[in-house]
Design a protein around this motif. Structure first.
Motif, PDB file in Angstrom:
ATOM      1  N   ILE A   1       0.854  -1.190   0.000  1.00 21.33           N
ATOM      2  CA  ILE A   1       0.000   0.000   0.000  1.00 21.33           C
ATOM      3  C   ILE A   1       0.892   1.242   0.000  1.00 21.33           C
ATOM      4  CG2 ILE A   1      -1.795   1.257   1.224  1.00 21.33           C
ATOM      5  CD1 ILE A   1      -2.641  -1.405   2.469  1.00 21.33           C
ATOM      6  N   PRO A   2       0.807   2.071  -1.034  1.00 17.50           N
ATOM      7  CA  PRO A   2       1.643   3.272  -1.102  1.00 17.50           C
ATOM      8  C   PRO A   2       1.132   4.337  -0.138  1.00 17.50           C
ATOM      9  CG  PRO A   2       0.134   3.214  -2.950  1.00 17.50           C
ATOM     10  CD  PRO A   2      -0.059   1.917  -2.209  1.00 17.50           C
ATOM     11  N   PRO A   3       1.917   5.399   0.094  1.00 18.46           N
ATOM     12  CA  PRO A   3       1.428   6.521   0.906  1.00 18.46           C
ATOM     13  C   PRO A   3       0.095   7.044   0.391  1.00 18.46           C
ATOM     14  CG  PRO A   3       3.779   6.750   0.491  1.00 18.46           C
ATOM     15  CD  PRO A   3       3.321   5.586  -0.324  1.00 18.46           C
ATOM     16  N   ARG A   4      -0.816   7.329   1.292  1.00 19.60           N
ATOM     17  CA  ARG A   4      -2.197   7.651   0.906  1.00 19.60           C
ATOM     18  C   ARG A   4      -2.302   8.916   0.067  1.00 19.60           C
ATOM     19  NH1 ARG A   4      -5.678   7.526   6.268  1.00 19.60           N
ATOM     20  NH2 ARG A   4      -3.780   8.492   7.078  1.00 19.60           N
ATOM     21  N   ALA A   5      -1.414   9.879   0.326  1.00 17.01           N
ATOM     22  CA  ALA A   5      -1.474  11.143  -0.419  1.00 17.01           C
ATOM     23  C   ALA A   5      -0.548  11.136  -1.625  1.00 17.01           C
ATOM     24  CB  ALA A   5      -1.107  12.311   0.503  1.00 17.01           C
ATOM     25  N   GLY A   6      -0.009   9.980  -1.962  1.00 17.59           N
ATOM     26  CA  GLY A   6       0.919   9.894  -3.075  1.00 17.59           C
ATOM     27  C   GLY A   6       0.273  10.239  -4.402  1.00 17.59           C
ATOM     28  N   GLY A   7       0.953  11.060  -5.185  1.00 16.78           N
ATOM     29  CA  GLY A   7       0.467  11.422  -6.510  1.00 16.78           C
ATOM     30  C   GLY A   7      -0.554  12.540  -6.529  1.00 16.78           C
ATOM     31  N   GLU A   8      -0.922  13.060  -5.360  1.00 18.67           N
ATOM     32  CA  GLU A   8      -1.954  14.095  -5.288  1.00 18.67           C
ATOM     33  C   GLU A   8      -1.329  15.435  -4.907  1.00 18.67           C
ATOM     34  OE1 GLU A   8      -4.851  12.875  -2.476  1.00 18.67           O
ATOM     35  OE2 GLU A   8      -5.359  11.013  -3.537  1.00 18.67           O
ATOM     36  N   PRO A   9      -1.456  16.446  -5.774  1.00 14.11           N
ATOM     37  CA  PRO A   9      -0.941  17.777  -5.406  1.00 14.11           C
ATOM     38  C   PRO A   9      -1.694  18.311  -4.197  1.00 14.11           C
ATOM     39  CG  PRO A   9      -1.502  17.651  -7.743  1.00 14.11           C
ATOM     40  CD  PRO A   9      -2.054  16.418  -7.108  1.00 14.11           C
ATOM     41  N   TYR A  10      -0.966  18.987  -3.330  1.00 10.97           N
ATOM     42  CA  TYR A  10      -1.617  19.534  -2.131  1.00 10.97           C
ATOM     43  C   TYR A  10      -2.052  20.963  -2.388  1.00 10.97           C
ATOM     44  CZ  TYR A  10      -2.403  21.293   2.554  1.00 10.97           C
ATOM     45  OH  TYR A  10      -2.962  21.881   3.649  1.00 10.97           O
ATOM     46  N   VAL A  11      -3.320  21.213  -2.139  1.00  8.00           N
ATOM     47  CA  VAL A  11      -3.872  22.563  -2.275  1.00  8.00           C
ATOM     48  C   VAL A  11      -4.211  23.070  -0.893  1.00  8.00           C
ATOM     49  CG1 VAL A  11      -5.675  23.990  -3.309  1.00  8.00           C
ATOM     50  CG2 VAL A  11      -4.822  21.986  -4.534  1.00  8.00           C
ATOM     51  N   LYS A  12      -3.572  24.127  -0.489  1.00  7.61           N
ATOM     52  CA  LYS A  12      -3.772  24.671   0.854  1.00  7.61           C
ATOM     53  C   LYS A  12      -5.146  25.271   0.988  1.00  7.61           C
ATOM     54  CE  LYS A  12      -1.609  27.892   4.139  1.00  7.61           C
ATOM     55  NZ  LYS A  12      -1.203  26.910   5.144  1.00  7.61           N
ATOM     56  N   GLU A  13      -5.853  24.887   2.033  1.00 13.52           N
ATOM     57  CA  GLU A  13      -7.173  25.436   2.278  1.00 13.52           C
ATOM     58  C   GLU A  13      -7.071  26.870   2.798  1.00 13.52           C
ATOM     59  OE1 GLU A  13      -9.355  22.967   4.892  1.00 13.52           O
ATOM     60  OE2 GLU A  13      -9.256  21.175   3.622  1.00 13.52           O
ATOM     61  N   ARG A  14      -7.983  27.673   2.346  1.00 10.67           N
ATOM     62  CA  ARG A  14      -7.958  29.079   2.781  1.00 10.67           C
ATOM     63  C   ARG A  14      -9.141  29.384   3.686  1.00 10.67           C
ATOM     64  NH1 ARG A  14      -4.211  31.736  -0.100  1.00 10.67           N
ATOM     65  NH2 ARG A  14      -3.510  30.820  -2.058  1.00 10.67           N
TER      66      ARG A  14
END
Length: 321
Positions: free
Chosen positions: A308-321
């Motif tokens: 099982i790869p890291p759960r957030a792998g491959g997903e760009p992080y968008v900072k919540e405002r």
């Protein structure tokens, strides 16, 4: 098969597994932080070319190593900007780096040396020499332990020992430091890390640059340690094999060592035994040479669902405002 033959095969295994191990650890740092990187092949190829080119011109292998690392770091920075800053598709960015390196190394090599994309053969001073460890010659006569020390442990280039030391160093960095804890957390839940006041972008860029550093050493070893110069596409799929080993190892450093040694052993056996006769049935050399790649497919088919790869792998992080 006598002891000397076994030691020779294991010695070759260690040398052949070194670039795979470095690339596997490189991918581990990047993907643990949530940035998938299939551009390991391209970074290794760029590093191999520039390290060999600079070493051939200067006859200084250390300048070649520095140049190779710089080339890989540049590729890593491109991947980081594309996938982290601009939130582009990480897989496409990695593919682009592979194509970019494959084309540029041949183009620049032909323009620089007029040898069809190759570099001149590296002379003394332009490549890493083997190191004889203290007491290797005097202990060689001791039964069993002497040959193991003299033939297997001693007699490698410095980058082989660096690669082996990177395994416990990577384990310590990932599991015994605050940086490692945060890096692993970024790959699992970047929002939680951001909430704690830690920069997700900084951590991901740090992991990508560590990946570039290790790929640079791997590529430089290929051209200045394992070989004596650069030839077109000399990485020969090692970056993708390293990714398969990373999945097999479940993104853990000690397991990565075992996985890459397995691949190295298969390649060493293929190089030593060109044709194998099994009771009148001769296995051709092409089958032996294909074994590492066949194992890659088997591992990907059999372990992708279990690792099982890291759960957030491959997903760009968008900072919540």
């Amino acid at each position: 098969m006598d002891l000397l033959t076994i030691l020779q095969i294991l010695d070759s295994t260690l040398r052949l597994a070194t670039p795979l191990l470095l690339a596997c650890l490189a991918g581990m740092f990047s993907e643990r932080a949530g940035v998938f990187d299939i551009g390991l092949e391209g970074k290794m190829l760029a590093a191999a070319f520039l390290s060999a080119a600079v070493a051939a011109v200067t006859l200084n292998v250390w300048l070649g190593l520095a140049a190779g690392i710089a080339a890989s770091l540049l590729m890593a920075a491109i991947h980081g900007v594309a996938s982290i800053t601009f939130r582009g598709n990480q897989l496409i960015s990695g593919v682009a780096i592979n194509f970019l390196a494959a084309g540029l190394t041949v183009l620049i090599g032909q323009h620089w040396f007029q040898l069809g994309g190759r570099t001149p053969a590296l002379l003394e001073g332009g490549r890493f020499e083997t190191i004889t460890l203290p007491g290797a010659e005097s202990l060689a006569g001791i039964p069993v332990l002497g040959p193991i020390y003299a033939e297997l442990i001693s007699g490698h280039t410095i980058l082989v020992y660096v690669a082996l030391l990177c395994v416990p160093a990577s384990w310590w960095l990932l599991y015994r430091t605050r940086f490692g804890l945060r890096l692993r957390a970024v790959g699992e839940n970047p929002a939680a890390v951001d909430t704690a006041g830690v920069s997700v972008v900084t951590l991901r860029f740090a992991s990508v640059m560590i990946c570039g550093l290790l790929c640079g050493i791997a590529g430089a070893y290929l051209a200045t340690g394992l070989s004596a110069g650069f030839v077109k596409d000399m990485t020969a799929g090692r970056g993708f094999i390293a990714l398969a080993a990373l999945i097999f190892a479940k993104w853990r450093p000690w397991q990565a060592l075992g996985a890459t040694l397995l691949f190295g052993l298969l390649e060493a056996l293929a190089n030593r035994y060109q044709n194998i006769d099994l009771g009148g049935v001769v296995i051709p050399v092409q089958v032996m040479q294909a074994l590492p790649y066949v194992l890659t497919v088997i591992i990907l088919a059999g372990f992708v669902g279990k690792a099982i790869p890291p759960r957030a792998g491959g997903e760009p992080y968008v900072k919540e405002r």
